[in-house]
Design a protein around this motif. Structure first.
Motif, PDB file in Angstrom:
ATOM      1  N   ILE A  46       0.835  -1.204   0.000  1.00  0.00           N
ATOM      2  CA  ILE A  46       0.000   0.000   0.000  1.00  0.00           C
ATOM      3  C   ILE A  46       0.869   1.254   0.000  1.00  0.00           C
ATOM      4  N   ALA A  47       1.939   1.257   0.808  1.00  0.00           N
ATOM      5  CA  ALA A  47       2.837   2.410   0.864  1.00  0.00           C
ATOM      6  C   ALA A  47       3.519   2.631  -0.483  1.00  0.00           C
ATOM      7  N   ASN A  48       3.910   1.556  -1.136  1.00  0.00           N
ATOM      8  CA  ASN A  48       4.559   1.649  -2.443  1.00  0.00           C
ATOM      9  C   ASN A  48       3.625   2.283  -3.463  1.00  0.00           C
ATOM     10  N   VAL A  49       2.369   1.814  -3.492  1.00  0.00           N
ATOM     11  CA  VAL A  49       1.387   2.369  -4.426  1.00  0.00           C
ATOM     12  C   VAL A  49       1.106   3.837  -4.096  1.00  0.00           C
ATOM     13  N   GLY A  50       0.998   4.156  -2.803  1.00  0.00           N
ATOM     14  CA  GLY A  50       0.734   5.536  -2.407  1.00  0.00           C
ATOM     15  C   GLY A  50       1.842   6.492  -2.822  1.00  0.00           C
ATOM     16  N   ILE A  51       3.103   6.093  -2.619  1.00  0.00           N
ATOM     17  CA  ILE A  51       4.231   6.944  -3.013  1.00  0.00           C
ATOM     18  C   ILE A  51       4.255   7.127  -4.536  1.00  0.00           C
ATOM     19  N   GLY A  52       4.019   6.041  -5.274  1.00  0.00           N
ATOM     20  CA  GLY A  52       3.977   6.141  -6.729  1.00  0.00           C
ATOM     21  C   GLY A  52       2.856   7.040  -7.206  1.00  0.00           C
ATOM     22  N   PHE A  53       1.709   6.970  -6.532  1.00  0.00           N
ATOM     23  CA  PHE A  53       0.569   7.810  -6.904  1.00  0.00           C
ATOM     24  C   PHE A  53       0.894   9.292  -6.687  1.00  0.00           C
ATOM     25  N   ILE A  54       1.468   9.607  -5.550  1.00  0.00           N
ATOM     26  CA  ILE A  54       1.815  11.005  -5.256  1.00  0.00           C
ATOM     27  C   ILE A  54       2.833  11.541  -6.261  1.00  0.00           C
ATOM     28  N   MET A  55       3.848  10.750  -6.561  1.00  0.00           N
ATOM     29  CA  MET A  55       4.862  11.190  -7.515  1.00  0.00           C
ATOM     30  C   MET A  55       4.257  11.402  -8.897  1.00  0.00           C
ATOM     31  N   PHE A  56       3.382  10.512  -9.311  1.00  0.00           N
ATOM     32  CA  PHE A  56       2.844  10.563 -10.675  1.00  0.00           C
ATOM     33  C   PHE A  56       1.774  11.642 -10.806  1.00  0.00           C
ATOM     34  N   ILE A  57       0.767  11.632  -9.910  1.00  0.00           N
ATOM     35  CA  ILE A  57      -0.383  12.522 -10.037  1.00  0.00           C
ATOM     36  C   ILE A  57      -0.075  13.939  -9.558  1.00  0.00           C
ATOM     37  N   TYR A  58       0.654  14.073  -8.458  1.00  0.00           N
ATOM     38  CA  TYR A  58       0.834  15.386  -7.845  1.00  0.00           C
ATOM     39  C   TYR A  58       2.147  16.077  -8.218  1.00  0.00           C
ATOM     40  N   ILE A  59       3.066  15.358  -8.880  1.00  0.00           N
ATOM     41  CA  ILE A  59       4.343  15.978  -9.251  1.00  0.00           C
ATOM     42  C   ILE A  59       4.572  15.932 -10.761  1.00  0.00           C
ATOM     43  N   ILE A  60       4.585  14.748 -11.352  1.00  0.00           N
ATOM     44  CA  ILE A  60       4.943  14.613 -12.768  1.00  0.00           C
ATOM     45  C   ILE A  60       3.886  15.228 -13.677  1.00  0.00           C
ATOM     46  N   VAL A  61       2.612  14.884 -13.461  1.00  0.00           N
ATOM     47  CA  VAL A  61       1.547  15.397 -14.327  1.00  0.00           C
ATOM     48  C   VAL A  61       1.433  16.919 -14.264  1.00  0.00           C
ATOM     49  N   PRO A  62       1.399  17.566 -13.075  1.00  0.00           N
ATOM     50  CA  PRO A  62       1.343  19.030 -13.054  1.00  0.00           C
ATOM     51  C   PRO A  62       2.532  19.703 -13.744  1.00  0.00           C
ATOM     52  N   LEU A  63       3.746  19.144 -13.560  1.00  0.00           N
ATOM     53  CA  LEU A  63       4.912  19.717 -14.226  1.00  0.00           C
ATOM     54  C   LEU A  63       4.787  19.636 -15.742  1.00  0.00           C
ATOM     55  N   CYS A  64       4.339  18.490 -16.245  1.00  0.00           N
ATOM     56  CA  CYS A  64       4.190  18.331 -17.691  1.00  0.00           C
ATOM     57  C   CYS A  64       3.082  19.225 -18.243  1.00  0.00           C
ATOM     58  N   TYR A  65       2.047  19.468 -17.443  1.00  0.00           N
ATOM     59  CA  TYR A  65       0.887  20.211 -17.951  1.00  0.00           C
ATOM     60  C   TYR A  65       1.089  21.721 -17.830  1.00  0.00           C
ATOM     61  N   TRP A  66       1.403  22.220 -16.628  1.00  0.00           N
ATOM     62  CA  TRP A  66       1.437  23.662 -16.402  1.00  0.00           C
ATOM     63  C   TRP A  66       2.811  24.279 -16.649  1.00  0.00           C
ATOM     64  N   LYS A  67       3.881  23.585 -16.333  1.00  0.00           N
ATOM     65  CA  LYS A  67       5.210  24.182 -16.454  1.00  0.00           C
ATOM     66  C   LYS A  67       5.807  23.994 -17.845  1.00  0.00           C
ATOM     67  N   HIS A  68       5.799  22.752 -18.349  1.00  0.00           N
ATOM     68  CA  HIS A  68       6.494  22.456 -19.607  1.00  0.00           C
ATOM     69  C   HIS A  68       5.558  22.346 -20.806  1.00  0.00           C
ATOM     70  N   ASN A  69       4.232  22.277 -20.569  1.00  0.00           N
ATOM     71  CA  ASN A  69       3.270  22.176 -21.676  1.00  0.00           C
ATOM     72  C   ASN A  69       3.670  21.054 -22.645  1.00  0.00           C
TER      73      ASN A  69
END
Length: 480
Positions: free
Chosen positions: A297-320
């Motif tokens: 569960i911890a592994n999935v949670g950390i992966g979710f936070i990294m993917f949804i809350y860090i990688i996706v926002p950077l790709c969408y708002w910062k780097h387009n």
């Protein structure tokens, strides 16, 4: 004489008892969760393949596959597990044990009875195994149903009933063939303990084993209280306040802000600040968290936070990335470069092949950023699975390969299973080869409908052979 021997050698009885205790400790399962939940006794004389088993088992499988296929089209897919049938068939089985006639019938020289005695735990387990065949891990329905749905609903293809039926059957039976051939690696080893099954084992014991009254609740009392509370609890998001299925205070605070909807929406955004009281929403995609190990569960949670809350926002708002801001942040639709929906029928031939010239004139195909990144991460997970299993479980797989030739050390549960005749390996091999042969035949007979040449079928079989063991190892140890 016995007393005399004990007086002459007073340490001998203690030594024998300590050796017995040590032997019992060696025989016990090394996985603590299994040792605490799974009983270490067995009664091979109990009837198993009875009329009740075949009747209730087949009915349970049919009902579950229908319900799971029906509910998989919800926004949050509702997967109905075999636990529902595990509970429902118990009173039916006991009712059949009380009412069915006990006389013995003869058919071709073989005798059988519709009612061999009380409804026992082994019958209950076999019925639940039947029911489990109506539940696909991760999706609820047979995996190929999704492909057939896309062909008929989105591409308006004419797919005959026989062809569709064979696609579903061959893909499912192929999996059973692989599973049977790999049972030396995915079933026999003590380390492959399949966490999700422990919940069902515990429920079996609560339903069948009698407990002496203690100060606390018995397993049956606790189960009945929890079941009643779950029904009362679901009335809140299910009927009284459906808005609590997914509630986002961010969207409520800024109802006219597009950015707030992208950040806070649980349906079409990142879900920041969103929460749910609907258990179907919590367990829709990753199953119940109650039966998964904490590290998983911890592994999935950390992966979710990294993917949804860090990688996706950077790709969408910062780097387009890939002109991401032209499209919704979260959507499974296809888009043109101007943000309008992509009409795939304009780039396909009448045979549903890609028309390159039409594609070049119509324009490139774009995906929403979250959908594109999820597909990319899927390819990454594929190679990561092979690497993870090779690094962390490679030595165990090699050890089990050698143990398949030499006699390996067995725990108490494996020793209990030696009382029963094993399913012959050639049964699984026949399922595997038979489904592969029918699949190859379909690529010739229904060439236009299947749209996968014979070499593509062989490539798919080889790919399945490569990934079944690694994915099975991860599923058996982490429930993910």
């Amino acid at each position: 004489m016995a007393a005399k021997d004990q007086m002459q050698d007073p340490e001998k009885p203690n030594k024998d008892s300590s050796e017995e205790v040590a032997e019992e400790e060696v025989e016990r399962c090394s996985v603590e969760e299994v040792a605490l939940v799974v009983p270490e006794t067995d009664d091979p004389s109990l009837p198993v393949m009875t009329f009740r088993v075949w009747t209730l088992g087949l009915a349970s499988c049919i009902v579950l596959i229908f319900l799971n296929t029906f509910f998989t089209f919800r926004t949050q897919p509702l997967t109905i597990s075999a636990i529902l049938m595990q509970i429902a068939v118990l009173p039916i089985g006991r009712f059949m044990a009380r009412t069915l006639p006990r006389r013995e019938h003869k058919v071709f020289g073989y005798g059988f009875s519709l009612n061999p005695g009380p409804f026992n735990m082994k019958e209950h387990v076999i019925i639940t195994i039947f029911a489990n065949c109506g539940v696909s891990i991760g999706g609820g329905d047979a995996y190929s149903i999704g492909a057939i749905t896309v062909m008929k609903a989105y591409y308006k293809q004419n797919l005959s009933f026989l062809c569709g039926l064979l696609i579903v059957l061959t893909t499912q039976i192929l999996g059973y063939g692989w599973a049977g051939l790999l049972r030396k690696y995915l079933v026999d080893p003590v380390e492959m303990w399949w966490p999700a099954n422990l919940a069902q084992v515990s429920l079996f014991r609560a339903l069948h084993e009698r407990e002496h009254k203690t100060k606390g609740f018995t397993r049956m009392q606790f189960f009945l209280i929890a079941m009643g509370a779950s029904f009362v609890y679901y009335a809140l998001p299910g009927y009284l306040l459906p808005i609590l299925t997914f509630f986002s205070w961010v969207c409520w605070a800024w109802p006219h802000s597009i950015t707030a909807q992208q950040v806070g929406s649980g349906y079409h955004g990142l879900g920041v600040g969103a929460f749910t009281l609907d258990w179907a929403g919590i367990s829709a995609y990753h199953g119940s968290p109650l039966v998964s190990p904490w590290h998983s569960i911890a592994n999935v949670g950390i992966g979710f936070i990294m993917f949804i809350y860090i990688i996706v926002p950077l790709c969408y708002w910062k780097h387009n990335t890939f002109d991401a801001r032209k499209f919704p942040i979260f959507s499974n639709q296809l888009f043109k470069s101007d943000g309008l929906k992509y009409d795939t029928t304009k780039i396909l031939t009448p045979e549903y092949d890609l028309n390159v010239s039409s594609y070049e004139s119509y324009g490139k195909l774009y995906l929403s950023p979250l959908f594109a990144l999820s597909i990319a991460s899927g390819f990454a997970r594929f190679t990561a699975t092979l690497t993870h299993v090779a690094l962390f479980h490679g030595s165990e797989i090699m050890k089990q390969s050698r143990a398949a030739i030499n006699n390996a050390k067995l725990d108490i549960h494996a020793k209990l299973m030696q009382s029963y005749k094993r399913v012959p390996q050639w049964w699984f091999l026949a399922l595997l080869l038979g489904s592969a042969a029918i699949s190859l035949l379909m690529s010739f007979v229904w060439k236009d409908e299947v749209q996968l040449p014979w070499w593509g079928m062989i490539f798919a079989f080889g790919l399945a052979f490569i990934v079944t063991l690694p994915i099975g190892v991860i599923q058996a140890t982490t429930n993910q």
